[in-house]
Design a protein around this motif. Sequence first.
Motif, PDB file in Angstrom:
ATOM      1  N   SER A  97       0.854  -1.625   0.581  1.00 53.29           N
ATOM      2  CA  SER A  97       0.145  -0.153  -0.016  1.00 53.29           C
ATOM      3  C   SER A  97       1.547   1.274   0.685  1.00 53.29           C
ATOM      4  O   SER A  97       0.441   2.007  -0.502  1.00 53.29           O
ATOM      5  CB  SER A  97      -0.775  -0.293   0.776  1.00 53.29           C
ATOM      6  OG  SER A  97      -1.860  -1.123   1.132  1.00 53.29           O
ATOM      7  N   LEU A  98       1.848   1.496   0.733  1.00 54.85           N
ATOM      8  CA  LEU A  98       2.867   2.632   0.703  1.00 54.85           C
ATOM      9  C   LEU A  98       3.550   2.822  -0.367  1.00 54.85           C
ATOM     10  O   LEU A  98       3.427   3.639  -1.135  1.00 54.85           O
ATOM     11  CB  LEU A  98       3.742   2.565   2.189  1.00 54.85           C
ATOM     12  CG  LEU A  98       4.667   3.842   2.530  1.00 54.85           C
ATOM     13  CD1 LEU A  98       3.879   4.749   2.698  1.00 54.85           C
ATOM     14  CD2 LEU A  98       6.149   3.274   3.622  1.00 54.85           C
ATOM     15  N   ALA A  99       4.292   1.212  -1.508  1.00 57.99           N
ATOM     16  CA  ALA A  99       5.358   1.253  -2.670  1.00 57.99           C
ATOM     17  C   ALA A  99       3.922   2.238  -3.362  1.00 57.99           C
ATOM     18  O   ALA A  99       4.190   3.185  -4.251  1.00 57.99           O
ATOM     19  CB  ALA A  99       5.115   0.428  -2.757  1.00 57.99           C
ATOM     20  N   GLN A 100       2.402   1.877  -2.872  1.00 54.83           N
ATOM     21  CA  GLN A 100       1.204   2.006  -4.815  1.00 54.83           C
ATOM     22  C   GLN A 100       1.425   3.277  -4.474  1.00 54.83           C
ATOM     23  O   GLN A 100       1.066   4.081  -5.410  1.00 54.83           O
ATOM     24  CB  GLN A 100       0.621   1.490  -4.345  1.00 54.83           C
ATOM     25  CG  GLN A 100      -0.949   1.201  -5.366  1.00 54.83           C
ATOM     26  CD  GLN A 100      -1.916  -0.033  -5.062  1.00 54.83           C
ATOM     27  OE1 GLN A 100      -2.390  -0.230  -3.774  1.00 54.83           O
ATOM     28  NE2 GLN A 100      -1.884  -0.641  -6.350  1.00 54.83           N
ATOM     29  N   ALA A 101       1.133   4.185  -2.995  1.00 50.78           N
ATOM     30  CA  ALA A 101       0.859   5.753  -2.754  1.00 50.78           C
ATOM     31  C   ALA A 101       1.407   6.651  -2.932  1.00 50.78           C
ATOM     32  O   ALA A 101       1.445   6.827  -3.631  1.00 50.78           O
ATOM     33  CB  ALA A 101      -0.210   5.491  -1.139  1.00 50.78           C
ATOM     34  N   ALA A 102       2.783   5.805  -2.199  1.00 53.89           N
ATOM     35  CA  ALA A 102       3.916   6.776  -2.446  1.00 53.89           C
ATOM     36  C   ALA A 102       4.241   7.081  -4.225  1.00 53.89           C
ATOM     37  O   ALA A 102       4.559   7.899  -4.752  1.00 53.89           O
ATOM     38  CB  ALA A 102       5.389   6.000  -2.362  1.00 53.89           C
ATOM     39  N   ARG A 103       4.296   5.985  -4.788  1.00 56.74           N
ATOM     40  CA  ARG A 103       4.148   6.231  -6.194  1.00 56.74           C
ATOM     41  C   ARG A 103       3.003   7.610  -6.814  1.00 56.74           C
ATOM     42  O   ARG A 103       3.551   8.482  -7.881  1.00 56.74           O
ATOM     43  CB  ARG A 103       3.638   4.493  -7.482  1.00 56.74           C
ATOM     44  CG  ARG A 103       5.473   4.250  -7.536  1.00 56.74           C
ATOM     45  CD  ARG A 103       4.796   3.474  -9.084  1.00 56.74           C
ATOM     46  NE  ARG A 103       3.513   2.550  -8.559  1.00 56.74           N
ATOM     47  CZ  ARG A 103       3.134   0.952  -7.698  1.00 56.74           C
ATOM     48  NH1 ARG A 103       4.544   0.566  -7.253  1.00 56.74           N
ATOM     49  NH2 ARG A 103       2.383   0.742  -7.557  1.00 56.74           N
ATOM     50  N   ARG A 104       1.910   7.381  -6.486  1.00 54.80           N
ATOM     51  CA  ARG A 104       1.371   8.958  -7.104  1.00 54.80           C
ATOM     52  C   ARG A 104       1.629   9.807  -6.183  1.00 54.80           C
ATOM     53  O   ARG A 104       1.129  11.065  -6.891  1.00 54.80           O
ATOM     54  CB  ARG A 104      -0.182   8.123  -5.997  1.00 54.80           C
ATOM     55  CG  ARG A 104      -1.083   7.301  -7.160  1.00 54.80           C
ATOM     56  CD  ARG A 104      -1.096   7.654  -8.240  1.00 54.80           C
ATOM     57  NE  ARG A 104      -2.266   9.317  -8.688  1.00 54.80           N
ATOM     58  CZ  ARG A 104      -3.434   9.455  -8.216  1.00 54.80           C
ATOM     59  NH1 ARG A 104      -4.345   7.833  -8.707  1.00 54.80           N
ATOM     60  NH2 ARG A 104      -3.697  10.363  -8.379  1.00 54.80           N
ATOM     61  N   MET A 105       2.067   9.742  -4.790  1.00 54.66           N
ATOM     62  CA  MET A 105       2.632  11.271  -4.486  1.00 54.66           C
ATOM     63  C   MET A 105       4.016  11.457  -5.384  1.00 54.66           C
ATOM     64  O   MET A 105       4.140  12.579  -5.326  1.00 54.66           O
ATOM     65  CB  MET A 105       3.609  10.594  -3.561  1.00 54.66           C
ATOM     66  CG  MET A 105       3.581  12.093  -2.376  1.00 54.66           C
ATOM     67  SD  MET A 105       4.678  11.718  -0.860  1.00 54.66           S
ATOM     68  CE  MET A 105       3.859  12.618   0.332  1.00 54.66           C
ATOM     69  N   HIS A 106       4.926  10.909  -5.971  1.00 57.05           N
ATOM     70  CA  HIS A 106       6.460  11.083  -6.119  1.00 57.05           C
ATOM     71  C   HIS A 106       6.175  11.048  -7.748  1.00 57.05           C
ATOM     72  O   HIS A 106       7.262  12.134  -8.532  1.00 57.05           O
ATOM     73  CB  HIS A 106       7.339  10.554  -6.306  1.00 57.05           C
ATOM     74  CG  HIS A 106       7.859   9.884  -4.361  1.00 57.05           C
ATOM     75  ND1 HIS A 106       8.228  10.751  -3.709  1.00 57.05           N
ATOM     76  CD2 HIS A 106       7.722   8.414  -3.976  1.00 57.05           C
ATOM     77  CE1 HIS A 106       7.376  10.435  -2.610  1.00 57.05           C
ATOM     78  NE2 HIS A 106       7.586   9.752  -2.613  1.00 57.05           N
ATOM     79  N   THR A 107       5.517  10.329  -8.391  1.00 55.32           N
ATOM     80  CA  THR A 107       5.251  10.433  -9.732  1.00 55.32           C
ATOM     81  C   THR A 107       3.521  10.409 -10.311  1.00 55.32           C
ATOM     82  O   THR A 107       3.141   9.946 -11.087  1.00 55.32           O
ATOM     83  CB  THR A 107       5.908   9.469 -10.048  1.00 55.32           C
ATOM     84  OG1 THR A 107       5.556   8.606 -10.198  1.00 55.32           O
ATOM     85  CG2 THR A 107       7.602   9.902 -10.591  1.00 55.32           C
ATOM     86  N   PRO A 108       3.006  11.904 -10.086  1.00 57.69           N
ATOM     87  CA  PRO A 108       1.895  11.704 -10.340  1.00 57.69           C
ATOM     88  C   PRO A 108       2.289  12.485 -12.066  1.00 57.69           C
ATOM     89  O   PRO A 108       2.707  13.121 -12.881  1.00 57.69           O
ATOM     90  CB  PRO A 108       1.393  14.072  -9.949  1.00 57.69           C
ATOM     91  CG  PRO A 108       2.975  14.184  -9.587  1.00 57.69           C
ATOM     92  CD  PRO A 108       3.926  12.947  -9.185  1.00 57.69           C
TER      93      PRO A 108
END
Lengths: 321, 321
Positions: free
Chosen positions: A178-189
């Motif tokens: 979940s963190l990895a998935q969410a982090a992708r949205r934060m870092h690479t919109p």
Amino acid sequence: MLSEFDLIKQYFTRAKGGRAVLGIGDDCALLAPAAGMQLAVSTDMLVEDRHFFAGADARKLGHKSLAVNLSDLAAMGARPLAFTLALSLPEANRDWLAGFSEGLFALADAHGCELVGGDTTRGPLNICITVFGEIEPGHALRRDAARAGDDIWISGTLGDARLALAGYRHELALDEDSLAQAARRMHTPVPRVALGRALAQARLAHAALDISDGLVGDLGHILAASRVGATLDLDALPAGAALARQDVALRRRFTAAGGDDYELCFTAAPSQREAIVAAGRATGTPVTRVGRIEAEPGLRMVDANGAPLDLRLAGWDHFAS
Amino acid sequence: MLSEFDLIKQYFTRAKGGRAVLGIGDDCALLAPAAGMQLAVSTDMLVEDRHFFAGADARKLGHKSLAVNLSDLAAMGARPLAFTLALSLPEANRDWLAGFSEGLFALADAHGCELVGGDTTRGPLNICITVFGEIEPGHALRRDAARAGDDIWISGTLGDARLALAGYRHELALDEDSLAQAARRMHTPVPRVALGRALAQARLAHAALDISDGLVGDLGHILAASRVGATLDLDALPAGAALARQDVALRRRFTAAGGDDYELCFTAAPSQREAIVAAGRATGTPVTRVGRIEAEPGLRMVDANGAPLDLRLAGWDHFAS
């Protein structure tokens, strides 16, 4: 010997080939918008510890710095043309410069957006990009153009960037996936450029903006500028894949006021519903109807049954104490 | 209650009335260059302790932040149209905001240059301005357009800003009047917009740039881009009023490589001498002939008698160690 200044230049100098009349290397760049087109301009400044963590991955930072600017063009319905980059760096680190420029140019190339000028200096890390796009006169998706009776639409999904922040801050425990998935949205919109263009070119939408400070706060800008109100169905808000696995209270909060989403919020006449769904499909962008613009001022939030919700949500204020 | 964010906005929101189709307040500003005109774009970032001292007078800083950008338009021969401002501030201080915005808008209004967009955030003090101007296609004064046989010209005077820096750094003792006079040149440079326009519009000059890092270093950019060389008469360089009272060695050094001058250096055919002097007079800008572009590569410096001088001068490198 190469000065640090020359070193930096190396990473941002590329073969000629864009649409600018004159690119990097003179006092000014020269742009010639296509005949009859207006120029859309937006500028965003990213500061360490405010918009990204110290030690953030340089490649992702390069992507995100341009992505948030392209998102502004998307929200206007403009076609990307060129950008300038001003960069303040504590030191000229080869690895950082290589990563940052790679992430930056990968996204720039994907949108045919040419780096035409810039400035580099030594100082606390600060990234300021100004982006230019073309738009047909009268077609821009302005914040003051929402009309009572319009549907409110959202592109993509919301809240995962905020979920990642909560994970980093240990506000809640997230499993690794979940963190990895969410982090992708934060870092690479993903800037919704193609959808914004489709909406503006065919005049499918009235008002639009990109959601950077949280939907509720940002939608408030449309309501204020258009002198209208709205009802928002919080349970209709499309949650990001990681957020969708959280409980309903958190889903509502983070989709409605998460921030850092860079999705489009736009309003359109109900008669355009089919055309908008088709535009979403044609551009590979999910679109979801989440509410209605109304003549009565104020923002009313309801659940799936139409019952009022009061979340005391506010947009994220960079200077809020 | 006003958030700090609203407070900042107050100082930069003004009555509508510029030439932009859409100004501050939306995702993008919209510009419509006059029919057939190209758009000149330049960006400059000013960082505390690098480009100005901590605690610098806010009003002067507002002036200078825009002045250095207008100077880039001047060097291209473009007419100012609009600008964006991105501002990172450690705190929202009313006095600072009032002073900064006053200095900024006084200069902007003098040049009919409208603030059309921006971004504010909390962080180390950083001022990033991107400026837009209009230029007739083919008229831009480019760095790569110098020709062997051209005269080299300088607007105004050089070296006083560097003299002020020497005073502040106690590299030399300056009387109070000299320091005050030199400091004015450092803090409130005058962008040579009218002269640049006159040179470009009537095609009087070939190449031009603005001198920000010292004449010798900056002229080097013209020589490299144009694949030519030059002879520069160091004793012909017009010294600022305060510097003119110093000895000849210091005058040569600071006029040739001072930095922070924001005067124009341009090249033009000898047949244009009278027209250039007339353009200088018409725009209230002193102009001085200081050398000659030559086919032989390299920069040769001579004294008033034509004897070679070797000063081992270099432009000011922001990243030089």
